[in-house]
Design a protein around this motif. Structure first.
Motif, PDB file in Angstrom:
ATOM      1  N   ARG A 287      30.587 -25.831  19.118  1.00 11.91           N
ATOM      2  CA  ARG A 287      31.910 -26.269  19.543  1.00 11.91           C
ATOM      3  C   ARG A 287      31.849 -27.102  20.826  1.00 11.91           C
ATOM      4  N   ALA A 289      34.900 -27.736  22.340  1.00 12.36           N
ATOM      5  CA  ALA A 289      35.973 -27.077  23.083  1.00 12.36           C
ATOM      6  C   ALA A 289      36.692 -26.125  22.125  1.00 12.36           C
ATOM      7  N   PRO A 290      37.302 -25.062  22.641  1.00  7.08           N
ATOM      8  CA  PRO A 290      38.010 -24.101  21.778  1.00  7.08           C
ATOM      9  C   PRO A 290      39.459 -24.495  21.497  1.00  7.08           C
ATOM     10  N   LYS A 310      31.436 -20.262  26.326  1.00  3.41           N
ATOM     11  CA  LYS A 310      30.506 -21.383  26.332  1.00  3.41           C
ATOM     12  C   LYS A 310      31.035 -22.555  25.514  1.00  3.41           C
ATOM     13  N   GLN A 311      30.724 -23.758  26.002  1.00  2.00           N
ATOM     14  CA  GLN A 311      30.999 -24.992  25.287  1.00  2.00           C
ATOM     15  C   GLN A 311      29.741 -25.861  25.342  1.00  2.00           C
ATOM     16  N   ARG A 313      28.003 -29.801  24.728  1.00  5.25           N
ATOM     17  CA  ARG A 313      28.200 -31.240  24.564  1.00  5.25           C
ATOM     18  C   ARG A 313      26.837 -31.926  24.671  1.00  5.25           C
ATOM     19  N   GLU A 324      25.372 -27.284  28.260  1.00  8.65           N
ATOM     20  CA  GLU A 324      25.904 -25.958  27.942  1.00  8.65           C
ATOM     21  C   GLU A 324      26.590 -25.422  29.192  1.00  8.65           C
TER      22      GLU A 324
END
Length: 340
Positions: A287, A289-290, A310-311, A313, A324
């Motif tokens: 993901r 973003a949530p 956690k996200q 990219r 992370e």
């Protein structure tokens, strides 16, 4: 005991140089040789019927609580009828003689001095030297003894027994000589406990024992072990997250967890990480973003929701950007905000 007590004070305040040799830290050898010697030491202990990694040691008090409890003791005061047991990591070892050893024991960033003398040890005098000669910097040890201060005012525990709990097999970086500037002009004891960084003041990285940034970030355990200020950064981060969570909880927000892997990337404009699900034989995206899942929960009737998690990219990174990272998103229905 009177003469030995004088020797204790001198060595305890760091006037005596740290000695090497059989009873010292053995750091005259190179790191590879040091590691091999430590492995041989483990074998010799096991051959003698001593388990170098014992299963259990009962701790009566933490080092931080010990310092707080007995900090009011006066110089030269000893509580001979009191027995305490504590454990920590040896970060400094000083040798006065074959019958007198000094250790700086650290636990949770707090230090206490250990004085180990053959005259008050429960270990037979013939075994005393052998018992302490195997202890090196970095080892985790358990101490059973009585509290007191040296005549120079150093809070200590006088060890009746020392138990090796977890030997450190690798050589630690040398201890630093610099101290925090915030204690300039204060007493010797205050300077000795000068790992005094707190949130809001600058950190003097030049005073770190381990300075190489690459090593510090890749071996965070070593960074925490020898750079005692670093642990405050971890504490501060934890408190910030706890404050955010408490702030939202008090306003009736509901904390939720949403999926880390998704069929489509969404929630922000960024390049995602791709992983593969073996059982379903399909690619999934970590993901970005949530946001989409949180909005679906609001549509479902959860008017106030948030997530701390956690996200990922898959883009460039530097000292202020990580592929992370931890983010917080929250959504609240029926609330009008005005930007001024």
């Amino acid at each position: 005991m009177e003469q030995e007590g004088d020797n204790m004070d001198i060595a305890g305040d760091g006037i005596l140089p740290q000695q090497h040799g059989p009873a010292g830290d053995g750091e005259e050898t190179d790191p590879t040789q040091y590691y091999e010697n430590r492995l041989k030491m483990l074998d010799s202990l096991r051959s003698a019927g001593v388990e170098p990694y014992p299963h259990k040691f009962d701790i009566a008090i933490s080092i931080a609580d010990y310092v707080a409890k007995y900090n009011s003791l006066g110089a030269g005061e000893h509580l001979l009828t009191v027995t305490e047991s504590l454990a920590g990591r040896v970060m400094s070892k000083r040798v006065s003689s074959s019958k007198l050893f000094f250790y700086d024991l650290y636990g949770d960033g707090v230090k206490v001095q250990v004085m180990a003398g053959a005259s008050y040890s429960e270990v037979a005098e013939t075994e005393f030297y052998k018992c302490h000669s195997v202890v090196k910097r970095g080892d985790i040890v358990g101490i059973i003894g009585y509290p007191g201060r040296s005549s120079r005012g150093e809070l200590s525990i006088f060890a009746r027994n020392l138990i090796l709990l977890s030997p450190c097999l690798h050589m630690l970086p040398n201890q630093r000589t610099g101290r925090c500037t915030a204690v300039a002009g204060k007493t010797t004891r205050a300077k000795a406990d000068a790992d005094c960084w707190v949130p809001g003041i600058g950190r003097n990285t030049e005073a770190y024992v381990l300075k190489d940034q690459e090593t510090r970030y890749r071996q965070r355990y070593l960074d925490l072990m020898v750079n005692h200020q670093v642990r405050h950064i971890f504490r501060t981060r934890s408190r910030v997250i706890s404050f955010i969570r408490r702030f939202l909880d008090e306003r009736n927000f509901l904390e939720v967890e949403t999926p880390m892997m998704n069929l489509i990337p969404g929630g922000a404009s960024a390049k995602p990480f791709v992983t593969h699900h073996n059982e379903l034989n399909m690619d999934l995206y970590m993901r970005i973003a949530p946001e989409l899942h949180l909005k679906q929960l609001v549509v479902g009737g959860l008017d106030r929701v948030y997530e701390i998690g956690k996200q990922f990219r898959n883009e460039g990174f530097d000292l202020t950007h990580s592929p992370e990272f931890t983010g917080c998103e929250f959504y609240m229905a029926f609330m009008q905000t005005t930007m001024t």
